[in-house]
Design a protein around this motif. Structure first.
Motif, PDB file in Angstrom:
ATOM      1  N   THR A 166      53.485 -31.191  -8.278  1.00 40.87           N
ATOM      2  CA  THR A 166      53.677 -30.891  -9.700  1.00 40.87           C
ATOM      3  C   THR A 166      52.331 -30.505 -10.307  1.00 40.87           C
ATOM      4  OG1 THR A 166      55.333 -32.617  -9.632  1.00 40.87           O
ATOM      5  CG2 THR A 166      54.763 -31.809 -11.809  1.00 40.87           C
ATOM      6  N   GLY A 167      51.278 -31.206  -9.887  1.00 36.33           N
ATOM      7  CA  GLY A 167      49.933 -30.895 -10.390  1.00 36.33           C
ATOM      8  C   GLY A 167      49.512 -29.485 -10.018  1.00 36.33           C
ATOM      9  N   ILE A 168      49.738 -29.097  -8.771  1.00 37.50           N
ATOM     10  CA  ILE A 168      49.361 -27.739  -8.309  1.00 37.50           C
ATOM     11  C   ILE A 168      50.129 -26.677  -9.107  1.00 37.50           C
ATOM     12  CG2 ILE A 168      49.396 -26.151  -6.336  1.00 37.50           C
ATOM     13  CD1 ILE A 168      49.086 -28.585  -4.495  1.00 37.50           C
ATOM     14  N   LYS A 169      51.432 -26.943  -9.291  1.00 38.31           N
ATOM     15  CA  LYS A 169      52.280 -25.971  -9.998  1.00 38.31           C
ATOM     16  C   LYS A 169      51.785 -25.780 -11.443  1.00 38.31           C
ATOM     17  CE  LYS A 169      57.013 -25.129 -10.500  1.00 38.31           C
ATOM     18  NZ  LYS A 169      58.340 -25.653 -10.633  1.00 38.31           N
ATOM     19  N   TRP A 170      51.504 -26.904 -12.068  1.00 43.01           N
ATOM     20  CA  TRP A 170      51.051 -26.883 -13.455  1.00 43.01           C
ATOM     21  C   TRP A 170      49.739 -26.101 -13.561  1.00 43.01           C
ATOM     22  CZ3 TRP A 170      46.895 -28.775 -16.291  1.00 43.01           C
ATOM     23  CH2 TRP A 170      47.095 -28.921 -17.672  1.00 43.01           C
ATOM     24  N   THR A 171      48.798 -26.372 -12.639  1.00 42.28           N
ATOM     25  CA  THR A 171      47.503 -25.688 -12.670  1.00 42.28           C
ATOM     26  C   THR A 171      47.684 -24.180 -12.439  1.00 42.28           C
ATOM     27  OG1 THR A 171      46.654 -27.676 -11.617  1.00 42.28           O
ATOM     28  CG2 THR A 171      45.147 -25.828 -11.742  1.00 42.28           C
ATOM     29  N   LEU A 172      48.552 -23.847 -11.501  1.00 44.19           N
ATOM     30  CA  LEU A 172      48.791 -22.423 -11.208  1.00 44.19           C
ATOM     31  C   LEU A 172      49.355 -21.697 -12.428  1.00 44.19           C
ATOM     32  CD1 LEU A 172      50.321 -22.373  -7.618  1.00 44.19           C
ATOM     33  CD2 LEU A 172      48.179 -21.342  -8.370  1.00 44.19           C
ATOM     34  N   GLU A 173      50.288 -22.365 -13.124  1.00 41.73           N
ATOM     35  CA  GLU A 173      50.888 -21.760 -14.318  1.00 41.73           C
ATOM     36  C   GLU A 173      49.808 -21.490 -15.364  1.00 41.73           C
ATOM     37  OE1 GLU A 173      55.435 -23.435 -13.924  1.00 41.73           O
ATOM     38  OE2 GLU A 173      54.026 -24.489 -15.235  1.00 41.73           O
ATOM     39  N   HIS A 174      48.919 -22.474 -15.544  1.00 41.28           N
ATOM     40  CA  HIS A 174      47.833 -22.312 -16.502  1.00 41.28           C
ATOM     41  C   HIS A 174      46.889 -21.199 -16.089  1.00 41.28           C
ATOM     42  CE1 HIS A 174      47.826 -25.367 -19.731  1.00 41.28           C
ATOM     43  NE2 HIS A 174      48.919 -25.633 -19.068  1.00 41.28           N
ATOM     44  N   LEU A 175      46.527 -21.174 -14.811  1.00 41.47           N
ATOM     45  CA  LEU A 175      45.645 -20.117 -14.292  1.00 41.47           C
ATOM     46  C   LEU A 175      46.244 -18.747 -14.586  1.00 41.47           C
ATOM     47  CD1 LEU A 175      44.380 -20.927 -10.686  1.00 41.47           C
ATOM     48  CD2 LEU A 175      43.056 -20.119 -12.630  1.00 41.47           C
ATOM     49  N   SER A 176      47.541 -18.633 -14.281  1.00 42.23           N
ATOM     50  CA  SER A 176      48.228 -17.353 -14.424  1.00 42.23           C
ATOM     51  C   SER A 176      48.273 -16.899 -15.885  1.00 42.23           C
ATOM     52  CB  SER A 176      49.629 -17.492 -13.839  1.00 42.23           C
ATOM     53  OG  SER A 176      50.401 -16.394 -14.142  1.00 42.23           O
ATOM     54  N   GLU A 177      48.474 -17.872 -16.796  1.00 44.03           N
ATOM     55  CA  GLU A 177      48.586 -17.519 -18.218  1.00 44.03           C
ATOM     56  C   GLU A 177      47.228 -17.279 -18.864  1.00 44.03           C
ATOM     57  OE1 GLU A 177      50.732 -20.545 -20.325  1.00 44.03           O
ATOM     58  OE2 GLU A 177      52.515 -20.200 -19.072  1.00 44.03           O
ATOM     59  N   LYS A 178      46.262 -18.125 -18.532  1.00 44.07           N
ATOM     60  CA  LYS A 178      45.012 -18.145 -19.306  1.00 44.07           C
ATOM     61  C   LYS A 178      43.870 -17.328 -18.696  1.00 44.07           C
ATOM     62  CE  LYS A 178      46.337 -21.238 -22.434  1.00 44.07           C
ATOM     63  NZ  LYS A 178      47.038 -22.431 -22.128  1.00 44.07           N
ATOM     64  N   GLU A 179      43.887 -17.064 -17.420  1.00 43.47           N
ATOM     65  CA  GLU A 179      42.741 -16.400 -16.790  1.00 43.47           C
ATOM     66  C   GLU A 179      43.048 -14.937 -16.466  1.00 43.47           C
ATOM     67  OE1 GLU A 179      39.819 -18.032 -16.417  1.00 43.47           O
ATOM     68  OE2 GLU A 179      40.720 -19.855 -17.232  1.00 43.47           O
ATOM     69  N   LYS A 180      41.971 -14.193 -16.306  1.00 44.65           N
ATOM     70  CA  LYS A 180      42.142 -12.772 -15.984  1.00 44.65           C
ATOM     71  C   LYS A 180      41.993 -12.590 -14.480  1.00 44.65           C
ATOM     72  CE  LYS A 180      40.957 -10.307 -20.143  1.00 44.65           C
ATOM     73  NZ  LYS A 180      40.372 -11.285 -21.090  1.00 44.65           N
TER      74      LYS A 180
END
Ligand SMILES: Nc1ncnc2c1ncn2[C@@H]1O[C@H](COP(=O)(O)OP(=O)(O)OP(=O)(O)O)[C@@H](O)[C@H]1O
Ligand SMILES: [Mg+2]
Length: 353
Positions: A142-156
Motif C-alpha cells: 500500500t505504501g509503494i502504491k501510494w508513493t507511486l501515485e504521488h510521484l505520478s501526479e506531482k513530479e515531472k
C-alpha cells in the motif's frame, strides 16, 4: 502339495494380520447400530472395547459421525455407496468412511477410521503462514502504491520515465491482486470466510462494479455490456462474496477474449433463483481442461496466449464464494468460440446460510 484347507487357513491368517497391523481403525456395525467387530487400531483410537455395544454409546463425543450417521442416511450395500465424514475423538481428528455391506443376510456398515490429526495440524500451520505473509505484504505494498501515485501526479517525467513508472505501477497492481487472492484463500482454508448477508440491489451493484473494467475493456477493445434486468433486483447476500464472483468471472471474460470481442452480462430471475450469466466470445476452455478448472493454481493449456501471467486462483475463489452463498456454478465452453459462466443464487433469504 498344499491342499484346499491350507489355503483357507492362509487367507484367514492373512486377514487377521492385515486387520491387526493396518494403520486404520476398522469396525463393522449391524443395522441396529451394534458393533460386531473392531480391530486393534480402533481400540487404540477409542480406548474402549466396543464389540457388542451400540456405536452411539462409544462414539458419542464424535458429533459429526452421529450427525452423518450412515444408518440414518440409509447406506445401501455395495462398494460404491461410501459416505465420508470427519470428527473429533479423544483429541484426535478422525476421517471416517462408511460403506454398506451384507452380513448374515442383513445390511451392515463397514467403517474405516483414519487419524488425520497430523495432516490437519500441517494444513493449519500452512494457512497461518499464508495469512500472516499476505497480511505483512499488504502494508508495504500500500505504501509503494501510494508513493507511486504521488510521484505520478506531482513530479515531472520524460516520456520514457513515465513509461517506466507505468510499468512499475502495473507490476505493483499485479502484486496487490495476488496478495488479495492469497488473503481470500487463507480465509477460505481456515474456515474464516463467513457470510454476512445484507440487502443489495444487484442491478446497481453490477453496474458500479463493471465501471472498474471500463479502462481495461477500452485498452483491449473488448465491448462489455450489461443487459439491464427490468426493474430492481434485491437480494440478501454477502457483498464481498458476490463481489468476488462478479469481479473474477467478468475479469476472466475480458482477459480471455481477443481484441474486438464481446462480453455480455445478464441477470434473470427464475423459480426462486437469480441467475447471473457472463458470456464471452473468447478463446474458450479446451475440453480436456474443463473438469479441473475450478482447482487451485489450475490454468487451461491455451490461457497463456492471452494472459501469460495468471495465477489460476480466481475460479477457485469463485467456487468457494458460490458455495458460501448456497448457490451453484456451471459453465459451457468451446475452444475458439467462447464461454458462458452461470451462477444461480437462491432469491429467498431463508434459503441462504
Ligand atoms: N471466460 C474464460 N474463457 C476462457 N478461459 C477461461 C475463462 N475463465 C477462466 N478460464 C480458464 O480458467 C483458468 C482459471 O481461471 P482463474 O481465474 O482461476 O485463473 P487465471 O485467470 O489464470 O488467474 P487469476 O487467478 O489471476 O485470475 C484460466 O487460466 C483460463 O484457462
Ligand atoms: Mg482469472
Amino acid at each position: 502339495m498344499r491342499n484346499k484347507k491350507d489355503k483357507l487357513i492362509d487367507e484367514r491368517k492373512f486377514r487377521e494380520v492385515l486387520l491387526a497391523t493396518i494403520p486404520y481403525g476398522i469396525d463393522i456395525v449391524d443395522k441396529n447400530g451394534k458393533v460386531l467387530f473392531m480391530n486393534k487400531k480402533l481400540l487404540s483410537i477409542f480406548g474402549v472395547k466396543a464389540v457388542g455395544k451400540k456405536c452411539w454409546e462409544i462414539y458419542k463425543d464424535n458429533k459429526t459421525q452421529c450427525v452423518n450417521c450412515p444408518l440414518k442416511k440409509g447406506v445401501k450395500p455395495g462398494k460404491t455407496d461410501v459416505l465420508k465424514s470427519e470428527g473429533c475423538m479423544g483429541g484426535k481428528i478422525i476421517s471416517i468412511s462408511h460403506t454398506g455391506m451384507m452380513h448374515d443376510g442383513d445390511l451392515a456398515i463397514l467403517e474405516v477410521f483414519s487419524d488425520i490429526t497430523k495432516e490437519k495440524e500441517i494444513e493449519e500451520a500452512k494457512n497461518e503462514f499464508l495469512s500472516m505473509a499476505s497480511h505483512q505484504l499488504r502494508t508495504p505494498l500500500t505504501g509503494i502504491k501510494w508513493t507511486l501515485e504521488h510521484l505520478s501526479e506531482k513530479e515531472k517525467f520524460t516520456e520514457t520515465g513515465r513509461k517506466y513508472l507505468d510499468n512499475v505501477f502495473s507490476c505493483v497492481e499485479r502484486l496487490n491482486e495476488l496478495v488479495t487472492l492469497l488473503l481470500s484463500i487463507s480465509r477460505i482454508e481456515s474456515g474464516n470466510f463467513k457470510a454476512s448477508p445484507e440487502l443489495i440491489e444487484l442491478v446497481g451493484f453490477i453496474e458500479k462494479s463493471l465501471t472498474e473494467f471500463q479502462p481495461i475493456c477500452e485498452k483491449k477493445q473488448v465491448i462489455c455490456s450489461f443487459a439491464k434486468h427490468p426493474g430492481k433486483l434485491e437480494l440478501k447476500i454477502d457483498k464481498t462474496a458476490f463481489g468476488h464472483i462478479l469481479r473474477n468471472l467478468a475479469g476472466n471474460a475480458v482477459d480471455y477474449t481477443k481484441s474486438g470481442g464481446k462480453v455480455e452480462i445478464s441477470l434473470e430471475e427464475k423459480n426462486g433463483f437469480v441467475i447471473l450469466k457472463i458470456q464471452d466470445d473468447g478463446i474458450g476452455i479446451p475440453k480436456k481442461d474443463q473438469s479441473g478448472i475450478f482447482g487451485k493454481f489450475v490454468r487451461a493449456s491455451n490461457a497463456h496466449t492471452l494472459k501469460p501471467d495468471g495465477n489460476g486462483l480466481g475460479l477457485y475463489i469463485v467456487k468457494e464464494a458460490v458455495k458460501l452463498l448456497n448457490g451453484e456454478i456451471w459453465f459451457e465452453s468451446e475452444e475458439g468460440r467462447g464461454t458462458i459462466f452461470y451462477v444461480s443464487l437462491p432469491s429467498y433469504p431463508q434459503l441462504q446460510k
